[in-house]
Design an enzyme around this catalytic site. Structure first.
Site, PDB file in Angstrom:
ATOM      1  N   THR A   1      41.817 -29.677 -39.472  1.00 42.66           N
ATOM      2  CA  THR A   1      42.006 -30.670 -38.402  1.00 42.66           C
ATOM      3  C   THR A   1      43.346 -30.534 -37.701  1.00 42.66           C
ATOM      4  O   THR A   1      43.447 -30.741 -36.488  1.00 42.66           O
ATOM      5  CB  THR A   1      41.896 -32.097 -39.000  1.00 42.66           C
TER       6      THR A   1
ATOM      7  N   THR B   1      41.912 -30.562 -44.917  1.00 42.76           N
ATOM      8  CA  THR B   1      42.103 -31.432 -46.079  1.00 42.76           C
ATOM      9  C   THR B   1      40.900 -31.427 -47.029  1.00 42.76           C
ATOM     10  O   THR B   1      41.051 -31.697 -48.214  1.00 42.76           O
ATOM     11  CB  THR B   1      42.362 -32.889 -45.639  1.00 42.76           C
TER      12      THR B   1
ATOM     13  N   CYS C   1      36.021 -39.959 -63.795  1.00 44.58           N
ATOM     14  CA  CYS C   1      37.116 -40.859 -63.410  1.00 44.58           C
ATOM     15  C   CYS C   1      38.294 -40.016 -62.933  1.00 44.58           C
ATOM     16  O   CYS C   1      38.621 -38.998 -63.538  1.00 44.58           O
ATOM     17  CB  CYS C   1      37.590 -41.683 -64.599  1.00 44.58           C
TER      18      CYS C   1
HETATM   19  N1  ASP Z   1      36.945 -30.764 -41.988  1.00 47.25           N
HETATM   20  C1  ASP Z   1      38.384 -30.610 -41.910  1.00 47.25           C
HETATM   21  C2  ASP Z   1      38.801 -29.476 -42.826  1.00 47.25           C
HETATM   22  O1  ASP Z   1      38.893 -29.662 -44.002  1.00 47.25           O
HETATM   23  C3  ASP Z   1      39.046 -31.881 -42.276  1.00 47.25           C
HETATM   24  C4  ASP Z   1      40.559 -31.836 -42.242  1.00 47.25           C
HETATM   25  O2  ASP Z   1      41.202 -30.871 -41.969  1.00 47.25           O
HETATM   26  O3  ASP Z   1      41.135 -32.885 -42.501  1.00 47.25           O
HETATM   27  O4  ASP Z   1      39.025 -28.383 -42.367  1.00 47.25           O
END
Ligand code: ASP
Length: 334
Positions: A12, A87, A271
């Site tokens: 992102t 992410t 968990c």
């Molecule tokens: N879909 C994206 C990725 O993991 C989400 C992100 O970068 O936050 O490349």
């Protein structure tokens, strides 16, 4: 002046909207033209972009090998590395790299963002600036880490737990290596010491492994299909609470049968916090007896990637792999 290599892989942080309105990676170019603040951090920045920028949902073990080799090739030329990464699978990648880069003596810091760099309320700028500041800082953090939303985590302890908040990562079984507020407060007691040995990069990864979660109603047919996949070498089983699983006769027969045939089974908990303790309840004693490996407080991301690296290193030594799975190699378990 410290030299930092920024490796851009996608995610992102460098995405923009395409004509249909979906987020797709764009050519990031020179990141410090987009974030001029980086020029005032007192370090020398160099950039390397992967030829194919990806959404991290497309990360593969081959991608980790490319990443590890990029670091290996540049290791002597730089004081630290910042990896811009999506992410979604960042915790898997940070875990994998922590096991692939043995004898690390320099910081390798993953970061990314929830909003693209160009968005008005973006979290990308401050994540990137702080990640570079830490990588180039006076306090040496010679570990594979994730920097996200004011906290520096040990990569192989982290998990993405929130897809909507800026605070997207956590590490319940290990305190942050640093908290960033007005000052950067390092947790000196737990930060690893730099290795004096030569860096070893493990690039042979075993991919014939799996990961599954137990769920109430799991059927014997389902379990048999998963565990009896022809080439499967090892599986991470995410159990309930402190490592508990059904103890009916069919479950025991199917799981112990697969173990007898040579399958390595690692018990981690569903968990996020706490630890597996096989034998604490009657519903985990049978796992201990049949030779399931107690993953203690390893998280699933770390267990999976550790298995890939260890099985790549010791393909014919299940005993050694099982022993090392219960030994902390780079702070992945308490
Ligand atoms: N879909 C994206 C990725 O993991 C989400 C992100 O970068 O936050 O490349």
């Amino acid at each position: 002046m410290k030299k930092i290599l920024i490796i851009y892989t996608g995610g992102t942080i460098g995405m923009q909207h395409d004509k249909k309105g979906s987020l797709v990676p764009f050519d990031f170019g020179k990141v410090n033209e987009q974030v001029p603040e980086l020029n005032h951090l007192g370090c020398k920045l160099t950039h390397h972009a992967f030829s194919k920028l990806i959404d991290s949902s497309n990360v593969t073990p081959a991608f980790w090998v490319e990443l590890a080799q990029t670091i290996e090739k540049n290791y002597s030329k730089f004081d630290g590395f910042v990896i811009l990464h999506g992410t979604d699978t960042m915790s898997y990648s940070a875990s994998a790299l922590s096991f692939m880069l043995e004898n690390l003596a320099k910081p390798v810091i993953f970061t990314g963002s929830q909003l693209p760099l160009g968005a008005i309320r973006t979290d990308a700028k401050r994540n990137l600036i702080s990640a570079v500041e830490i990588a180039a800082g006076k306090v040496l953090v010679p570990e594979v880490c994730i920097y996200f939303s004011h906290r520096l985590f040990r990569g192989n302890r982290s998990e993405k737990f929130n897809s909507a908040m800026f605070e997207a990562f956590q590490s319940p079984n290990c305190p942050p290596l640093a908290n960033v507020g007005v000052n950067v407060d390092y947790n000196h007691d737990i930060i690893a010491k730099p290795s004096k040995k030569k860096l070893i990069v493990h690039t042979k990864l075993e991919t014939s492994i799996g990961l599954f979660r137990l769920f109430p109603g799991i059927s014997d047919v389902w379990l048999k299909n998963i565990l009896n996949m022809p080439s499967l070498k090892a599986i991470v089983m995410a159990t309930y609470g402190s490592g508990n699983a059904p103890n009916d006769a069919a479950f025991i027969k199917t799981l112990s049968g697969a173990i007898k045939k040579g399958l390595i089974v690692i018990n981690v908990s569903q968990c996020s916090g706490g630890s597996v303790t096989q034998g604490k309840y009657a519903t985990s004693k049978h796992l201990e007896e049949m030779g399931v490996v107690d993953g203690a407080d390893l998280n699933a991301e770390a267990a999976l990637t550790k298995l890939m690296v260890l099985l790549g290193q010791y393909p014919n030594d299940a005993k050694k792999v099982k022993k090392l799975m219960t030994t902390s190699l780079c702070g992945e378990m308490s």
